[in-house]
Design a protein around this motif. Structure first.
Motif, PDB file in Angstrom:
ATOM      1  N   ARG A  68      -6.239  -4.980  -4.965  1.00  0.00           N
ATOM      2  CA  ARG A  68      -5.455  -3.978  -4.614  1.00  0.00           C
ATOM      3  C   ARG A  68      -4.924  -4.578  -6.067  1.00  0.00           C
ATOM      4  O   ARG A  68      -3.997  -3.456  -6.597  1.00  0.00           O
ATOM      5  CB  ARG A  68      -4.829  -4.343  -3.526  1.00  0.00           C
ATOM      6  CG  ARG A  68      -5.806  -3.599  -2.498  1.00  0.00           C
ATOM      7  CD  ARG A  68      -6.312  -2.764  -2.604  1.00  0.00           C
ATOM      8  NE  ARG A  68      -5.139  -1.627  -2.713  1.00  0.00           N
ATOM      9  CZ  ARG A  68      -4.473  -1.008  -1.261  1.00  0.00           C
ATOM     10  NH1 ARG A  68      -4.788  -1.449  -0.369  1.00  0.00           N
ATOM     11  NH2 ARG A  68      -3.458  -0.207  -1.840  1.00  0.00           N
ATOM     12  N   ASP A  78       9.894   0.203 -11.807  1.00  0.00           N
ATOM     13  CA  ASP A  78       9.525   0.305 -10.522  1.00  0.00           C
ATOM     14  C   ASP A  78       9.052   2.197 -12.051  1.00  0.00           C
ATOM     15  O   ASP A  78      10.153   2.426 -12.263  1.00  0.00           O
ATOM     16  CB  ASP A  78       9.676   0.777  -9.613  1.00  0.00           C
ATOM     17  CG  ASP A  78       9.399   0.101  -8.320  1.00  0.00           C
ATOM     18  OD1 ASP A  78       7.793  -0.869  -8.342  1.00  0.00           O
ATOM     19  OD2 ASP A  78       9.503  -0.543  -7.376  1.00  0.00           O
ATOM     20  N   ALA A 131       4.811  -2.191  -5.642  1.00  0.00           N
ATOM     21  CA  ALA A 131       3.450  -2.858  -5.279  1.00  0.00           C
ATOM     22  C   ALA A 131       2.418  -4.065  -5.690  1.00  0.00           C
ATOM     23  O   ALA A 131       2.193  -4.363  -4.535  1.00  0.00           O
ATOM     24  CB  ALA A 131       2.251  -1.671  -5.547  1.00  0.00           C
ATOM     25  N   TRP A 132       2.850  -3.938  -6.966  1.00  0.00           N
ATOM     26  CA  TRP A 132       2.270  -4.286  -7.095  1.00  0.00           C
ATOM     27  C   TRP A 132       1.956  -6.732  -7.297  1.00  0.00           C
ATOM     28  O   TRP A 132       1.638  -7.652  -6.631  1.00  0.00           O
ATOM     29  CB  TRP A 132       2.190  -4.746  -9.161  1.00  0.00           C
ATOM     30  CG  TRP A 132       1.451  -6.129 -10.017  1.00  0.00           C
ATOM     31  CD1 TRP A 132       0.534  -6.137  -9.929  1.00  0.00           C
ATOM     32  CD2 TRP A 132       2.117  -6.489 -10.731  1.00  0.00           C
ATOM     33  NE1 TRP A 132      -0.339  -7.280 -10.694  1.00  0.00           N
ATOM     34  CE2 TRP A 132       1.048  -7.510 -11.563  1.00  0.00           C
ATOM     35  CE3 TRP A 132       3.242  -6.738 -12.073  1.00  0.00           C
ATOM     36  CZ2 TRP A 132       1.541  -8.203 -12.831  1.00  0.00           C
ATOM     37  CZ3 TRP A 132       2.947  -7.091 -12.547  1.00  0.00           C
ATOM     38  CH2 TRP A 132       2.217  -8.393 -13.351  1.00  0.00           C
ATOM     39  N   TYR A 168       3.805   1.445  -1.300  1.00  0.00           N
ATOM     40  CA  TYR A 168       4.858   1.415  -2.330  1.00  0.00           C
ATOM     41  C   TYR A 168       3.530   2.702  -2.660  1.00  0.00           C
ATOM     42  O   TYR A 168       4.271   3.376  -3.744  1.00  0.00           O
ATOM     43  CB  TYR A 168       5.090   0.201  -2.671  1.00  0.00           C
ATOM     44  CG  TYR A 168       6.577  -0.250  -2.200  1.00  0.00           C
ATOM     45  CD1 TYR A 168       7.094   0.535  -1.962  1.00  0.00           C
ATOM     46  CD2 TYR A 168       6.601  -1.605  -2.061  1.00  0.00           C
ATOM     47  CE1 TYR A 168       8.622   0.524  -1.387  1.00  0.00           C
ATOM     48  CE2 TYR A 168       7.844  -1.822  -1.848  1.00  0.00           C
ATOM     49  CZ  TYR A 168       9.013  -1.500  -1.428  1.00  0.00           C
ATOM     50  OH  TYR A 168      10.193  -1.740  -0.810  1.00  0.00           O
ATOM     51  N   GLU A 169       2.475   2.175  -3.250  1.00  0.00           N
ATOM     52  CA  GLU A 169       1.370   3.003  -4.409  1.00  0.00           C
ATOM     53  C   GLU A 169       1.030   3.938  -3.816  1.00  0.00           C
ATOM     54  O   GLU A 169       1.322   4.549  -4.359  1.00  0.00           O
ATOM     55  CB  GLU A 169       0.240   1.549  -4.307  1.00  0.00           C
ATOM     56  CG  GLU A 169      -0.961   2.124  -4.635  1.00  0.00           C
ATOM     57  CD  GLU A 169      -2.235   1.211  -4.856  1.00  0.00           C
ATOM     58  OE1 GLU A 169      -3.423   1.821  -5.875  1.00  0.00           O
ATOM     59  OE2 GLU A 169      -1.956   0.705  -4.165  1.00  0.00           O
ATOM     60  N   ARG A 170       1.315   4.319  -2.626  1.00  0.00           N
ATOM     61  CA  ARG A 170       1.245   5.578  -2.320  1.00  0.00           C
ATOM     62  C   ARG A 170       2.442   6.456  -2.859  1.00  0.00           C
ATOM     63  O   ARG A 170       2.539   7.819  -2.975  1.00  0.00           O
ATOM     64  CB  ARG A 170       0.889   5.977  -0.848  1.00  0.00           C
ATOM     65  CG  ARG A 170      -0.395   5.249  -0.201  1.00  0.00           C
ATOM     66  CD  ARG A 170      -0.076   5.913   1.108  1.00  0.00           C
ATOM     67  NE  ARG A 170      -0.959   4.686   1.812  1.00  0.00           N
ATOM     68  CZ  ARG A 170      -1.889   5.266   1.611  1.00  0.00           C
ATOM     69  NH1 ARG A 170      -2.008   6.811   2.317  1.00  0.00           N
ATOM     70  NH2 ARG A 170      -2.881   4.701   2.970  1.00  0.00           N
ATOM     71  N   ASP A 206       0.731  -0.973   0.191  1.00  0.00           N
ATOM     72  CA  ASP A 206       0.178  -0.475   0.269  1.00  0.00           C
ATOM     73  C   ASP A 206       1.589   1.144  -0.050  1.00  0.00           C
ATOM     74  O   ASP A 206       0.444   1.895  -0.783  1.00  0.00           O
ATOM     75  CB  ASP A 206      -0.445  -0.028   0.994  1.00  0.00           C
ATOM     76  CG  ASP A 206      -2.052   1.140   1.495  1.00  0.00           C
ATOM     77  OD1 ASP A 206      -2.873   1.725   0.750  1.00  0.00           O
ATOM     78  OD2 ASP A 206      -1.189   2.359   2.312  1.00  0.00           O
ATOM     79  N   VAL A 265      -3.568  -2.110  -9.597  1.00  0.00           N
ATOM     80  CA  VAL A 265      -2.386  -1.497 -10.091  1.00  0.00           C
ATOM     81  C   VAL A 265      -2.255  -2.221 -10.939  1.00  0.00           C
ATOM     82  O   VAL A 265      -0.754  -0.979 -11.684  1.00  0.00           O
ATOM     83  CB  VAL A 265      -0.831  -2.033  -8.466  1.00  0.00           C
ATOM     84  CG1 VAL A 265       0.124  -1.555  -8.884  1.00  0.00           C
ATOM     85  CG2 VAL A 265      -1.940  -1.110  -7.149  1.00  0.00           C
ATOM     86  N   LYS A 289      -1.121   0.066 -13.831  1.00  0.00           N
ATOM     87  CA  LYS A 289      -0.165   1.419 -13.914  1.00  0.00           C
ATOM     88  C   LYS A 289       1.531   0.816 -13.914  1.00  0.00           C
ATOM     89  O   LYS A 289       2.099   1.922 -14.092  1.00  0.00           O
ATOM     90  CB  LYS A 289      -0.773   2.478 -12.900  1.00  0.00           C
ATOM     91  CG  LYS A 289      -1.891   2.875 -12.475  1.00  0.00           C
ATOM     92  CD  LYS A 289      -2.020   2.788 -11.177  1.00  0.00           C
ATOM     93  CE  LYS A 289      -3.772   3.354 -10.605  1.00  0.00           C
ATOM     94  NZ  LYS A 289      -3.948   3.595  -9.324  1.00  0.00           N
ATOM     95  N   MET A 337       4.439   1.397  -8.638  1.00  0.00           N
ATOM     96  CA  MET A 337       3.714   0.585  -8.837  1.00  0.00           C
ATOM     97  C   MET A 337       3.951  -1.196  -9.225  1.00  0.00           C
ATOM     98  O   MET A 337       3.154  -2.077  -8.798  1.00  0.00           O
ATOM     99  CB  MET A 337       2.890   0.844 -10.376  1.00  0.00           C
ATOM    100  CG  MET A 337       2.347   2.169  -9.963  1.00  0.00           C
ATOM    101  SD  MET A 337       1.523   2.653  -9.179  1.00  0.00           S
ATOM    102  CE  MET A 337       0.687   4.014  -8.618  1.00  0.00           C
TER     103      MET A 337
END
Length: 336
Positions: free
Chosen positions: A133, A177, A107-108, A98-100, A96, A137, A140, A104
């Motif tokens: 979730r 990333d 996060a994925w 990492y997504e912020r 979560d 992601v 992106k 991406m």
């Protein structure tokens, strides 16, 4: 992990965009998550007590930073908490985080890892949430394709950000990333190659081409018959250095021979000596002969080293040098 932890985890598996609840409520949930994580760690695999406590403390501090809108500072704390104790809860909230901050691909990957782990535990609700979730992601996630020319180059090694990129990844858009990435390529006898590529966010695919590596002249020379320019100069230095040592030893033996010869004077009258004087002088002469040979070999080695040094820069052929003792000195034979 305990059931309390899973309940807490399920309650907080919501997209980061939904942040409209009062801060007091979020703080209460954060405290509950920390308590649940502590319970999970206590019931998990054996680990050092201080590592368990540290993981809980870092998890709580990271959550407080996220709550304060400082996700970039929170992610490293989640990472360290996960390193101290690998918890599904921590991994989920790290994804979560990492997504912020726009990482991406990371996060994925972590959301998918969480889904796989809770699937193994049989919790279909949490698995569905983690996969939801991950699916949100995935569009992106940006990708980088490293295309390698002359892929058949023997010993070719390609790295991205210091991590090897195997042949199976060459030409394949790999999730990364967004940001600057460094790609390196190297092979025996070739010049090393390095390039930077900026991967844009938003699911963009970038391509970097690794051109055929150029030959390295220095490596080619080093593989030659004479060991190359640097190799011959190294030989020259070693040869000359050995020659200096030999000259010093020869000089020392010469002084010792003269001193020994002087010891015979009480037993000699000019060239006429008794038996003891003859023995002393015989030993002195033997030492002097050895000193002459060693001294001559040293001079020859110094001369040979000088020739090697002077010819190293211009010669592309192998060089050889042979030094052998001879009467009254040494015989030097060589080809350059």
């Amino acid at each position: 992990m305990s059931s309390d932890t899973f309940d807490t985890f399920a309650d907080t598996m919501t997209p980061p965009q939904t942040k409209s609840r009062p801060k007091r409520g979020r703080a209460a949930r954060l405290c509950a998550i920390g308590i649940g994580l502590a319970a999970a760690i206590a019931g998990g695999r054996a680990a050092r007590a201080e590592d368990k406590a540290g993981a809980v403390a870092l998890f709580r501090e990271a959550g407080a930073l996220v709550d304060a809108g400082q996700a970039s500072r929170a992610c490293p704390k989640y990472e360290e908490s996960l390193r101290l104790y690998d918890s599904v809860n921590t991994r989920y909230f790290l994804a979560d985080c990492y997504e912020r901050i726009g990482k991406m691909a990371s996060a994925w990957a972590h959301f998918l890892e969480v889904a796989a782990r809770v699937h193994a535990s049989g919790d279909r609700v949490k698995e569905a949430k983690a996969r939801e979730r991950a699916a949100a992601v995935q569009p992106k996630v940006s990708r980088l394709s490293v295309v390698v020319e002359a892929a058949s180059t023997p010993g070719l090694e390609v790295k991205r950000d210091g991590t090897p990129v195997g042949p199976g990844q060459w030409g394949v858009p790999m999730p990364v990333d967004a940001g600057i990435h460094v790609v390196q390529a190297s092979a025996p006898g070739k010049r090393a190659w390095t390039a930077q590529v900026e991967v844009k966010p938003g699911g963009v695919t970038s391509t970097l081409v690794v051109r055929a590596l150029e030959d390295d002249p220095a490596a080619s020379d080093a593989g030659g018959a004479g060991g190359g320019w640097d190799g011959r100069r190294t030989i020259a230095l070693v040869t000359a250095g050995a020659g200096v040592v030999a000259v010093g030893v020869g000089a020392g033996l010469g002084f010792a021979a003269k001193s020994r010869f002087d010891e015979s004077r009480p037993f000699c009258n000019g060239d006429r000596c008794d038996q003891r004087g003859m023995d002393i002088r015989g030993g002195a002469v033997a030492r002097a002969n050895v000193a002459t040979v060693v001294f001559g070999v040293g001079l020859a080695a110094i001369a040979g080293g000088g020739v090697l040094w002077l010819t190293a820069k211009s010669s592309t052929q192998g060089a050889s040098l042979a030094i052998s003792p001879a009467v009254g000195g040494a015989l030097v034979q060589g080809s350059f």
